[in-house]
Every structure is written in C-alpha cells, then in structure tokens.
Enzyme design. Structure first.
Site, short mmCIF file in Angstrom:
data_model
loop_
_atom_site.label_atom_id
_atom_site.label_comp_id
_atom_site.label_asym_id
_atom_site.label_seq_id
_atom_site.Cartn_x
_atom_site.Cartn_y
_atom_site.Cartn_z
N THR A 16 0.83 -1.20 0.00
CA THR A 16 0.00 0.00 0.00
C THR A 16 0.87 1.26 0.00
O THR A 16 0.53 2.26 -0.61
CB THR A 16 -0.91 0.03 1.25
OG1 THR A 16 -1.55 -1.24 1.38
CG2 THR A 16 -1.96 1.11 1.16
N SER A 111 6.45 3.73 8.58
CA SER A 111 5.30 4.47 9.08
C SER A 111 4.86 4.06 10.49
O SER A 111 5.61 4.21 11.42
CB SER A 111 4.16 4.33 8.08
OG SER A 111 3.14 5.23 8.38
N HIS A 112 3.68 3.49 10.60
CA HIS A 112 3.14 3.18 11.93
C HIS A 112 3.63 1.83 12.46
O HIS A 112 3.28 1.45 13.57
CB HIS A 112 1.61 3.18 11.87
CG HIS A 112 1.08 2.15 10.92
ND1 HIS A 112 1.14 2.30 9.55
CD2 HIS A 112 0.53 0.94 11.13
CE1 HIS A 112 0.62 1.23 8.97
NE2 HIS A 112 0.24 0.39 9.90
N LYS A 124 10.11 4.12 0.42
CA LYS A 124 9.03 4.54 -0.46
C LYS A 124 9.57 5.56 -1.44
O LYS A 124 10.37 6.43 -1.06
CB LYS A 124 7.97 5.18 0.45
CG LYS A 124 6.72 5.62 -0.25
CD LYS A 124 5.63 5.90 0.77
CE LYS A 124 5.92 7.19 1.52
NZ LYS A 124 4.71 7.82 2.03
N ASP A 276 1.99 9.66 13.81
CA ASP A 276 2.61 8.33 13.72
C ASP A 276 4.12 8.40 13.46
O ASP A 276 4.72 9.48 13.50
CB ASP A 276 1.91 7.49 12.64
CG ASP A 276 2.23 7.96 11.24
OD1 ASP A 276 2.52 9.16 11.08
OD2 ASP A 276 2.20 7.13 10.30
N ASP A 278 6.14 8.35 10.89
CA ASP A 278 6.69 9.26 9.88
C ASP A 278 5.90 10.56 9.78
O ASP A 278 6.13 11.36 8.86
CB ASP A 278 6.75 8.56 8.52
CG ASP A 278 5.40 8.10 8.01
OD1 ASP A 278 4.51 7.85 8.85
OD2 ASP A 278 5.21 8.01 6.79
N ASP A 280 2.69 11.34 9.13
CA ASP A 280 1.62 11.65 8.18
C ASP A 280 0.23 11.33 8.73
O ASP A 280 -0.78 11.73 8.15
CB ASP A 280 1.85 10.98 6.81
CG ASP A 280 2.03 9.48 6.89
OD1 ASP A 280 1.99 8.92 8.01
OD2 ASP A 280 2.21 8.86 5.83
N ARG A 281 0.16 10.59 9.86
CA ARG A 281 -1.17 10.31 10.43
C ARG A 281 -1.45 11.23 11.62
O ARG A 281 -0.51 11.76 12.22
CB ARG A 281 -1.23 8.87 10.95
CG ARG A 281 -1.09 7.83 9.89
CD ARG A 281 -1.31 6.46 10.48
NE ARG A 281 -1.20 5.46 9.41
CZ ARG A 281 -1.74 4.27 9.46
NH1 ARG A 281 -2.41 3.89 10.54
NH2 ARG A 281 -1.60 3.43 8.46
N SER A 364 -7.91 5.56 8.28
CA SER A 364 -6.75 5.11 9.03
C SER A 364 -5.96 6.27 9.62
O SER A 364 -4.74 6.23 9.66
CB SER A 364 -5.86 4.27 8.11
OG SER A 364 -5.55 5.01 6.94
N LYS A 375 -0.49 12.60 3.11
CA LYS A 375 -1.28 12.97 4.26
C LYS A 375 -0.35 13.65 5.27
O LYS A 375 0.86 13.46 5.20
CB LYS A 375 -2.01 11.76 4.85
CG LYS A 375 -1.15 10.57 5.21
CD LYS A 375 -2.05 9.39 5.54
CE LYS A 375 -1.28 8.21 6.09
NZ LYS A 375 -0.88 7.27 5.03
N ARG A 495 -8.79 -6.61 7.75
CA ARG A 495 -9.47 -5.41 8.24
C ARG A 495 -10.94 -5.51 7.86
O ARG A 495 -11.27 -5.78 6.70
CB ARG A 495 -8.88 -4.15 7.62
CG ARG A 495 -7.37 -3.99 7.81
CD ARG A 495 -6.99 -2.53 7.65
NE ARG A 495 -5.56 -2.32 7.44
CZ ARG A 495 -4.64 -2.38 8.41
NH1 ARG A 495 -4.99 -2.69 9.64
NH2 ARG A 495 -3.36 -2.14 8.13
#
Ligand code: VG1
Ligand code: CO
Length: 542
Positions: A16, A111-112, A124, A276, A278, A280-281, A364, A375, A495
């Site tokens: 993703t 990330s998370h 990425k 989070d 990185d 972005d959340r 998310s 984000k 999920r």
C-alpha cells in the site's frame, strides 16, 4: 565506479505504501541495494537530477541513507537534498520535493509499524509532484527487482549527515538541509498562526501533543512550543527514538495510550493530538472525547473556509473507499464532488494535481490537502486548532453540532493481525464467491443493496485498480467492507470496516460498538471470522 553483481530477491513487491519488511530482511547483503538500483533503473533521465532523501529516524535509517547516497553518486544523480541526521517526516519530504522541484524523493520509513532492530523498516519512492509513486511505477520497479543482476555503488567514505550545508560523494553534491524549516513555513502560510498563538497562550485553553517518540517530536516542539508559544511540555514523548521507545508509533486509542490517559483523566486538557512514525497520520481528541478520522475529515471540510489557506472554498473532496461517508454529506451540502478511491494515498495524487479535490482523507487516521501530496499529521492538528480558535467551542461541541446538522455516521474498524496468510486469502476467495448471491438478501433489519469487489478507474489517467476490497452495502446506506492489509510484515492482517448512518439526534450518543453490533454480527456470520482467524476478538479496534 564499483559495480557489484547480485541476484534477485523474490519478495520486493511494494505494498500500500512502499516496500516494508522487518529490519533483518533489509539488512541482508544486497537487499536494500537491489531495490534502490531497481528504482534508479526505472527512473527516466535520472542523470544530472536532484532527489530528496530522508526518513523517520527509525533504526537503520542512517546506514540506509549512506548506502543510498553512494548509489545515487554512482548512478549519476547530480544533487541530493537530505534532511539533517537523515531525517524528514513524510509530509516534510513531500513539501521539499515540491519546493525544490526535485525529480522525486526517497522516504525511509515503515510508518506506523514498530521500529528497532527487531522492528520494521521501509522505503518509499515519491515522484516529482511530491506524492507516492503510482502503481504503474511501483509495478515497474518490482518487475526490475526480479531480473536485476548488478548494482552501482561508490566506494567513497560516509558523509557527515549532521552538519548543515554541502559536501560531495564523488561528483554528487549532498546538501544537508534543516528538515523542519520549509515545512514550518508552509504551515504558517496556510493557518492563522496569530489566532492560534492567542488560543494557546490565553491561559484557559490547554493542549497535549503526543509524538509517540517518533519523527514529529522535533517538528512539534518547533511549531507548537517555539513558534506558537504553547507552554513547554505541551509536546509529550517528543524525543524521537530509533525504536519509538518500544511502542507502536500508531496514533489510535490503543497505541497512543499515554495521550488517552491524559485526555480521559482528571483535569484533562481541551485538545489532544498524536501522530505516527513518519508524521503523516493524526489522531484528534477533545476532553474525554474521541474524533474518528472519518468525522474529522467531514468537520475540516465543513469548516474549511474559516482557515486562511482554504477561505475561498474547496474544489472537491476525496476519501478512500472504506472511509465513512460522513464527508459525502458535507460535499453534497457544499455542492462539490466527493471522490471515492482505493486505500492508499497514492490514489489521491492525480485528483489533487488536476485540481479536482482540495481535501482528502482515510479512515486510518490520515488527512491532508493539496498543499502537498501526502497525508499530513501536524497539518490536521493545526487545522483543528485554527477552527477551535475561530469558533471558541470545545471539540465535543463542534462534533455534536456537526452530527445534528448532517447526522452521524457510526464507524469502526476491526483488525485481526498476524492471521495465517493462507487462511486469510481463503476467506477473501470465499467472500468473492459469495458476492453474486448476496443482493436482496435479508440479515435481520438489513437488506443487501449491492455487493462487489471494489474497482477504481482513475478519472484523470484512466488506470484501473481492481480487487480493492469487498463491499457489502445495505439499503439504509450501512456498509461492511473486508480487505487485507498491504502494509503488514507478519502473516496477514484482516481489516473489517463497519458503518451505519443515524439521522436521529436523540441517537447520537451511543458507543459505536453498540450502534454497530448488528453489522458486526452479520460480518462474523458471513465470513466466519472467528473460525478463520482462530481469534475470539479483533486485536485492534479503532
Ligand atoms: C494502511 C491504511 C491505509 C494507509 C496505509 C499507509 O494500509 O489502511 O489507509 O494509506 O496504511 O499509511 P493497509 O494496506 O495496511 O490497510 V502509513 O501512515 O502506514 O504510510
Ligand atoms: Co505514516
């Protein structure tokens, strides 16, 4: 320039959001190098170009940065802008790529996902618009990883990543930049910093920002405490650590427990937020109050014109398919289009570039806008602060008013982590087979209106993405969605997303798990979730 011979690894397919594996996988000889060379081989006209490089500071960030710089040098890149210490939050990287008109950027993050020697690492690639590479690029990179037989790497010594300014690896110019400055300036151009400053220093309003020992620690200190004058201590867990202090750097009610304790405890502050690994959340909390990410997106859309950067209104909005339809209602009211995309921020890029959408969001805990192509956690926190400063209401009041006006979309996601991969795939296959039989079926009070495996045609470039999640939609607008995670590194993560609309204001105070209980039971029944996962309950509920 040394050319090293190598052999393909079969498992380098990006998910993703980039390639994510455990650190030990990335540390295998040639593993990182193979992927980076495959990436370089797929970039047209790499020679003489500028790239941006940075990561979330997790374990292996520094060694990976040195390797990538030496490979960039050997592959003819002219300049790399790298964040000091090898650090750039994901949104800051997107900001820098756009600002310096780089060809693209490499972001080192999982990330998370947890970090540290036994945690995860990731890589990425973002393209020149500052956003995640679209599928046609990641597919090409993966194809290249399957045939690669050599890579190029300079044998120059490591460079000093902590000293700002320029140095050289062979003919490559490495420019170590302040990772925060450009990003902070961009935030200042979008939000009313003076009004937020007044809110944060009026002696009445209190906030708590939890950076979960991840990358936003330094960004949050600089922006909230230094620029906006919030009291020292406003940012907690604000020292970035290579293993995030052993926690999951995932801002939800389960993993951001320190913040939850503060906001749901005695003498709680007015506003709480977390981000989070990185950056972005985001998670938004009021005093003893949780805002779901889907509701947060709807509130930002409904109140966007209160914020300087969005005062002329929104061109459109976009949400990932499993995100609740709360924002659709706001869009309808505003007379703008709401786009529904597959999960993953890369699908918003074209809509943002085309000027079709201004705000985007995912369930998310991801929210963002056309200011960059990722984000953006702290952006969402500042957006909320700006709204709070203008409205002078509590988070809870704003949310209650919103529901009264638009109705409430009860929402929850249940995750079953580390499920046996074969069993999880079998569950999806079985559900797919069931799809044609479901329409018109009655489950208690719910009648199935449609069922499909979500497929998306990008309205800008016509590219098609199939099998993006199994949807079961009911005649009252309720939905159950099943999909497998594309970011996990152990087994499979199932999920299941639940949504139910409630127009009646006297029914807006329920616990979402209660409000959604019937749908949860239907999902269990249909997919035999307990039997397949061999778990009695989800591992994480958000
Ligand atoms: C998850 C989320 C998705 C998000 C992605 C990357 O993907 O569901 O909405 O875009 O993570 O976010 P998946 O495939 O595991 O459901 V991040 O902050 O981890 O880069
Ligand atoms: Co992230």
């Amino acid at each position: 320039m040394p050319t090293i011979s190598t052999q393909p690894f079969s498992d380098q397919k990006p998910g993703t959001s980039g390639l994510r594996k455990s650190v030990s996988v990335f540390q295998q000889p040639h593993y990182l190098e193979n992927f980076v060379q495959s990436l370089f081989d797929c970039i047209e006209n790499l020679h003489g170009q500028t790239l941006v490089l940075g990561g979330d500071g997790r374990y292996y960030n520094r060694p990976a940065t040195q390797i990538i710089l030496k490979m960039a040098a050997a592959n003819g890149v002219a300049r790399v802008k790298v964040g000091q210490g090898g650090i750039l939050s994901t949104p800051a990287a997107s900001c820098v790529i756009r600002k310096c008109q780089a060809l693209g950027g490499i972001i080192l993050s999982a990330s998370h996902n947890p970090g540290g020697p036994t945690g995860d690492f990731g890589l990425k690639y973002n393209i020149s618009n500052g956003g995640p590479a679209p599928e046609k690029v990641t597919d090409a990179i993966f194809a290249r990883t399957q045939t690669i037989d050599r890579y190029k790497i300079s044998d120059a010594p490591d460079i000093d990543l902590d000293q700002l300014g320029e140095s050289q690896v062979d003919s490559l110019i490495v420019e170590v930049i302040d990772p925060i400055e450009d990003y902070a300036k961009l935030m200042e151009s979008l939000f009313d910093f003076e009004q937020i400053h007044q809110l944060l220093t009026n002696g009445q309003f209190r906030m708590c920002m939890d950076s979960l020992h991840a990358v936003t620690g330094s960004y949050a200190h600089r922006i909230f405490e230094q620029r906006l004058g919030a009291p020292v201590g406003t940012v907690q867990n604000g020292t970035p650590l290579e293993d995030f202090g052993g926690g999951h750097p995932d801002p939800n009610l389960v993993y951001a427990h320190d913040l939850v304790k503060v906001l749901f405890g005695d003498n709680a502050p007015d506003f709480g937020a977390a981000s989070d690994g990185d950056g972005d959340r985001n998670m938004i909390l009021g005093r003893k109050f949780f805002v779901t990410p889907s509701d947060s997106l709807a509130v930002l859309a409904a109140n966007a014109t209160l914020v300087p950067g969005y005062q002329t209104g929104l061109a459109g909005v976009a949400r990932s398919m499993p995100t609740s339809q709360a924002v659709d209602r706001v869009a309808a009211q505003l007379g703008i289009h709401c786009y529904e995309t597959p999960t993953g921020w890369k699908f918003f890029g074209n809509l943002l570039d085309a000027g079709s959408a201004t705000l985007c969001g995912e369930e998310s805990f991801g929210t963002g806008s056309n200011h960059i192509r990722e984000k953006d956690g702290l952006w969402a926190v500042l957006f909320w602060l700006n709204i709070l400063a203008v409205k002078q209401q509590s988070v809870e009041q704003i949310m209650q008013d919103h529901w009264r006006l638009y109705g409430r979309n009860y929402y929850s996601r249940h995750d079953y982590e580390n499920v046996n991969s074969d069993r999880a795939s079998a569950l999806v296959v079985k559900l797919r087979e069931m799809i044609p039989t479901l329409k018109g079926k009655q489950f208690g009070a719910y009648e199935v209106e449609y069922s499909d495996d979500f497929s998306y045609v990008d309205p800008v470039d016509g590219s098609v993405s199939q099998r993006q999640g199994i949807r079961i939609g009911f005649t009252d607008g309720s939905r159950i969605i099943f999909r497998l995670s594309g970011t996990g590194t152990q087994g499979a993560t199932l999920r299941i997303y639940f949504e139910r609309y409630e127009a009646n204001a006297s029914q807006h105070h329920l616990d979402p798990q209660e409000a959604l209980a019937d749908l949860i039971a239907i999902a269990n029944d249909l997919a035999q979730v307990r039997t397949v996962t061999q778990m009695e309950a989800p591992t994480v509920i958000t």
